[in-house]
Write an enzyme that holds these catalytic residues in place. Structure first.
Site, PDB file in Angstrom:
ATOM      1  N   GLU A   1       0.781  -1.268   0.057  1.00  0.00           N
ATOM      2  CA  GLU A   1       0.327   0.612   0.183  1.00  0.00           C
ATOM      3  C   GLU A   1       0.669   0.996  -0.268  1.00  0.00           C
ATOM      4  OE1 GLU A   1      -2.025  -3.939   1.298  1.00  0.00           O
ATOM      5  OE2 GLU A   1      -0.697  -2.186   2.370  1.00  0.00           O
TER       6      GLU A   1
ATOM      7  N   HIS B   1     -11.545  -6.474   9.098  1.00  0.00           N
ATOM      8  CA  HIS B   1     -12.350  -5.667   7.690  1.00  0.00           C
ATOM      9  C   HIS B   1     -13.607  -5.561   7.529  1.00  0.00           C
ATOM     10  CE1 HIS B   1      -9.896  -9.743   6.630  1.00  0.00           C
ATOM     11  NE2 HIS B   1      -9.799  -9.024   5.988  1.00  0.00           N
TER      12      HIS B   1
END
Length: 888
Positions: free
Chosen positions: A589, A658
């Site tokens: 990322e 998540h």
């Protein structure tokens, strides 16, 4: 290379015990010339003995286990093969014919290796860019006495040579003067470039002026080559109104945006993964340009450096990575910085042509950089250059290198530096003399002294410049803060040094209260035309198709986006727009965010996807310290045109990795815009606005809504191109008794709570904030002044959630209108729990409970309490129905 003579055997090193669990690799201190234990492919252990004495094969295996530990048996020994490895402490030689054997230029002091941290210690007279091989020789064309090696000629004219030499000398003189100014307290900080002038000037001279440069902070020679003047240097170090950075940056953080040099960043290594983005843009454009990242051996240890190499290799980015290996990262020597044969050897692991160069040899640096640039453009490949040099000065004025290295070492290296070496060459060809040297140093000193006198006479810029360039325009909150500060400093002049700043001693500048209205300065046309029922996934996909079709220089990339993404938001994009514009990204990322910066600076609109908002944190440094600050530190020259999409919030089964709502982490950082839609219609319009916005936008998508079928107008999405304004809240439902504020998936829960409250006779006004930064305070303020009550809700934990900012500002503006304390309904201050998600998420029932709590508090009830002698708090509203009791 075989040693010319035996090297004395080192003192014994305590052996280290191993078991079969260590079969992968056991690395013992290389600097003590110990042993490396490595498994053979056949699962039979191969033991390699690194011995300075080099007694050959057949070393006794018992040395592997200390006394008292079991030794290897005969059968185990039969499966082991001993191989001597090349030691670091060795006799160094040259590959040149007739010069094999010991080379005085490769040793230092009492026979120690010249450069530390590398084991391939021999010269090469040809610029070999290697993709494999056990050795990385040091490319050199001029020895330490200033003599060109046999057959070598200058790759540039004598006139150019004199210009390079002049800039190296000027760099040294400027460093000496500004260091003195710091010691006198006339600037607060400084760092010198002594000993590394050739690495900077030589590489810069070999580049095209169109090449994009991403500097670290020890590239003064490069800046001088690109045109940085003594006055610009001084103004930047003082931070006066002449500073092109408006006094916002630390000393030596230069920038020459108009000459393709980005601003220096104090964050070590963050510029490295940005460079491949621009290099990839040049590849797409078919341009004769390269992107160049400068960094040091310390920065090479950062993850940014390794991810940059990987991304550049994967995308075939036209990027040069120039590492100045000067032996130190502040006080940490390269021996403690890495194990292995230096930095250049890392390139082949990524398939990158790499070369090691004598960084004190101006001719070799120029030649290697020139050839590296040719390779990058013609073969569409990144190239890694390791320039071996030495930092003669302290790290900065905050450092004292005498505590970790000797003065004798420094003085020896000073004599081996690039300036004495190239001066000797120029003198040998009759192009230089002592008189010319004195004249040049005198002119350089006079130039920097004159610039400093002029710089000290200048004021610092006006106070308003502290508030500009955070965004393209000045949002309402910064306007409000600036106007308040301008008044404050004039009311307390004795507390501030007003005379140092432009315009602070005069009258107040013109101020318009309307300038801090929170409504967007410009609003797009309202959506019109036919609509189609869509899910949020379809609406986002539709927006991406429209954006990419409308602007050819728009790129979508991220993990798994090529096949459509894990949530299928990018389905069909690669088929329509090609693999060069819709790209899978390696799983990293921080490099995704960094590459977005480079693409944006090169003129591309970048839509980067983080697979989950929970995994955005490796990119936090790039987003918060680079993307958010880019426009401010560069004074408008920014990396806008970046949209980072990330699925967020609860999904019903995501647990803590998540399910997170991360908006408040980023809302604290100026320079970012943050958006979270509540439905398909909003997702498409807001996403198109975000992609076209000149400022960077974080676009968080509540994934629980991706495939939800909206039966109301939120699911009816205009099929054409439209935008919804960023920074404008929407009143979803009008009411009179209480205001409910939320965003994203929480808005639907607010509407459900409002429906239940309506059954009990409570009228709720529901507001979707939509844009968290900048947020629409005026819409909420108007609503609360009407209803007198407010409930703010979000999924993120309560403490320091963005709801706290809303509560603070609304009580400040609406204090006399509030009939009850403001309520917050948020996620709890725990991590997101899998088994208890229904209790964690702010449910309609919890919102309803907050509504009832707020409604239970009334002015009339509190007045009765006061008459009974019960202490309480109540509001004094601006407009109260005349019933008689308020007069009392």
């Amino acid at each position: 290379l075989p040693p010319a003579q035996p090297v004395p055997r080192p003192p014994p090193h305590p052996a280290r015990h191993f078991t079969s669990a260590h079969a992968a690799r056991l690395h013992v201190d290389r600097r003590r010339q110990s042993m490396v234990l490595q498994a053979a492919p056949s699962a039979v252990l191969r033991v390699a003995a690194r011995r300075v004495a080099r007694r050959g094969r057949g070393q006794p295996l018992r040395s592997l286990a200390p006394a008292g530990q079991p030794q290897l048996g005969p059968q185990a020994q039969a499966g082991l093969r001993l191989q001597p490895l090349r030691p670091i402490s060795r006799t160094f030689s040259s590959e040149q014919p007739g010069k094999a054997g010991e080379d005085a230029d490769l040793v230092h002091g009492g026979g120690a290796p010249l450069f530390r941290g590398i084991s391939s210690m021999y010269w090469s007279t040809k610029p070999k860019f290697l993709k494999s091989g056990p050795d990385f020789p040091i490319f050199r064309l001029m020895d330490q006495k200033g003599k060109l090696v046999e057959g070598a000629t200058l790759p540039f004219s004598l006139e150019e040579a004199l210009k390079m030499y002049e800039l190296m000398v000027r760099s040294s003189v400027y460093d000496g003067f500004l260091l003195t100014m710091q010691r006198q307290g006339r600037i607060s900080f400084y760092l010198t470039n002594w000993g590394e002038e050739a690495a900077s000037v030589g590489s810069a001279a070999a580049l095209s002026m169109e090449d994009k440069v991403w500097p670290q902070y020890r590239e003064l020679g490069m800046f001088l080559w690109r045109g940085l003047t003594p006055q610009e240097m001084v103004d930047q170090n003082i931070g006066n109104e002449g500073d092109r950075g408006k006094g916002r940056n630390l000393q030596v953080h230069y920038a020459l945006l108009e000459k393709n040099v980005e601003c220096v960043s104090a964050c070590l290594s963050t510029q490295i993964p940005q460079a491949p983005g621009a290099g990839y843009a040049y590849k797409l454009d078919g341009a004769d340009r390269v992107s160049v990242a400068y960094f040091g051996d310390g920065a090479a240890s950062e993850g940014d450096a390794l991810t940059a190499l990987n991304f550049a290799a994967v995308y075939g980015s036209q990027t040069l990575f120039i590492c100045r290996n000067n032996g130190f990262a502040i006080s940490t020597g390269v021996e403690d910085q890495f194990s292995g044969d230096g930095i250049a050897v890392r390139g082949p692991a990524f398939g990158i042509p790499s070369i090691r160069v004598d960084g004190n040899d101006l001719v070799a640096v120029y030649t290697a950089t020139k050839e590296a640039r040719r390779l990058a453009v013609e073969e569409k490949t990144p190239v890694l250059l390791e320039l071996m040099t030495y930092r003669i000065g302290d790290h900065t004025t905050s450092d004292d290198s005498k505590s970790y290295r000797s003065t004798d070492e420094v003085m020896q290296w000073k004599g081996k530096g690039p300036i004495p070496r190239f001066r000797a060459y120029l003198e040998s060809v009759g192009a230089w003399s002592d008189e010319k040297q004195v004249e040049l140093e005198s002119r350089a000193k006079a130039d920097i002294v004159a610039a400093f006198k002029a710089g000290e006479a200048k004021k610092r810029g006006p106070l308003r410049e502290m508030f500009t360039d955070v965004y393209t325009g000045v949002p309402w909150n910064l306007e409000e803060q600036w106007q308040k500060m301008e008044k404050h400093v004039r009311e307390y002049p004795a507390d501030y040094n007003l005379s140092r700043y432009r315009d602070l001693e005069g009258p107040l500048p013109p101020m318009q209260p309307s300038s801090y209205a929170s409504a967007p300065r410009k609003t797009p046309p309202a959506p019109k035309g036919p609509t189609e029922r869509m899910t949020m996934v379809s609406a986002i996909n539709n927006a991406l198709h429209i954006a990419m079709a409308a602007e050819p220089k728009t790129i979508v990339f991220g993990e798994d986006v090529a096949f459509g993404g894990v949530f299928r938001c990018s389905v069909g994009l690669r088929d329509e727009f090609g693999a060069e514009r819709v790209m899978n990204a390696p799983l990293c990322e921080q490099a995704i965010a960094g590459m977005a910066v480079g693409l944006s600076v090169a003129g591309y609109k970048t839509i980067a996807e983080m697979q989950f908002a929970d995994y955005i944190f490796p990119a936090f440094d790039q987003i918060v310290n680079e993307i958010a600050k880019y426009r401010y530190r560069n004074v408008g020259g920014g990396c806008g045109n970046i949209t980072i999409r990330a699925p967020c919030s609860a999904v019903g089964h995501g647990s803590m990795y998540h399910s997170q709502s991360v908006e408040s982490y980023f809302a604290h950082c100026p320079g970012l815009k943050i958006v979270m839609p509540r439905g398909p219609r909003q997702a498409k319009g807001l996403l198109l606005a975000a992609i076209r916005d000149p400022d960077p936008v974080l676009f968080f998508e509540p994934k629980v809504l991706y495939r939800h079928v909206f039966q109301d107008a939120n699911g009816d999405v205009p099929v054409g191109d439209y935008e919804l304004p960023l920074g404008q809240a929407e009143v979803v439902r009008e009411g009179t008794d209480i205001t409910l504020v939320g965003w994203g998936s929480q808005v639907a829960r607010l509407e459900q709570a409002a429906d239940r409250a309506k059954e009990e006779g409570i009228s709720c006004e529901v507001i979707d904030l939509q844009t968290i930064i900048p947020w629409d305070v005026d819409t909420i303020e108007a609503s609360v002044k009407k209803t007198g009550r407010l409930v703010v809700t979000h999924e993120a934990p309560q403490t320091n959630g963005f709801g706290a900012e809303i509560v603070s500002k609304i009580q400040e503006r609406c204090f006399l209108s509030l009939e009850a304390p403001i309520q917050r309904v948020c996620g709890h201050d725990t991590h997101f729990p899998y088994a208890w998600e229904e209790f964690y998420v702010p449910s309609p029932a919890r919102v309803l409970d907050a509504i009832k709590t707020s409604m239970a508090t009334s002015d009339r009830g509190q007045w009765a309490q006061l008459q009974a002698g019960v202490p309480c708090v109540f509001s004094l509203r601006a407009q109260i129905p005349s019933t008689g009791w308020e007069d009392e």
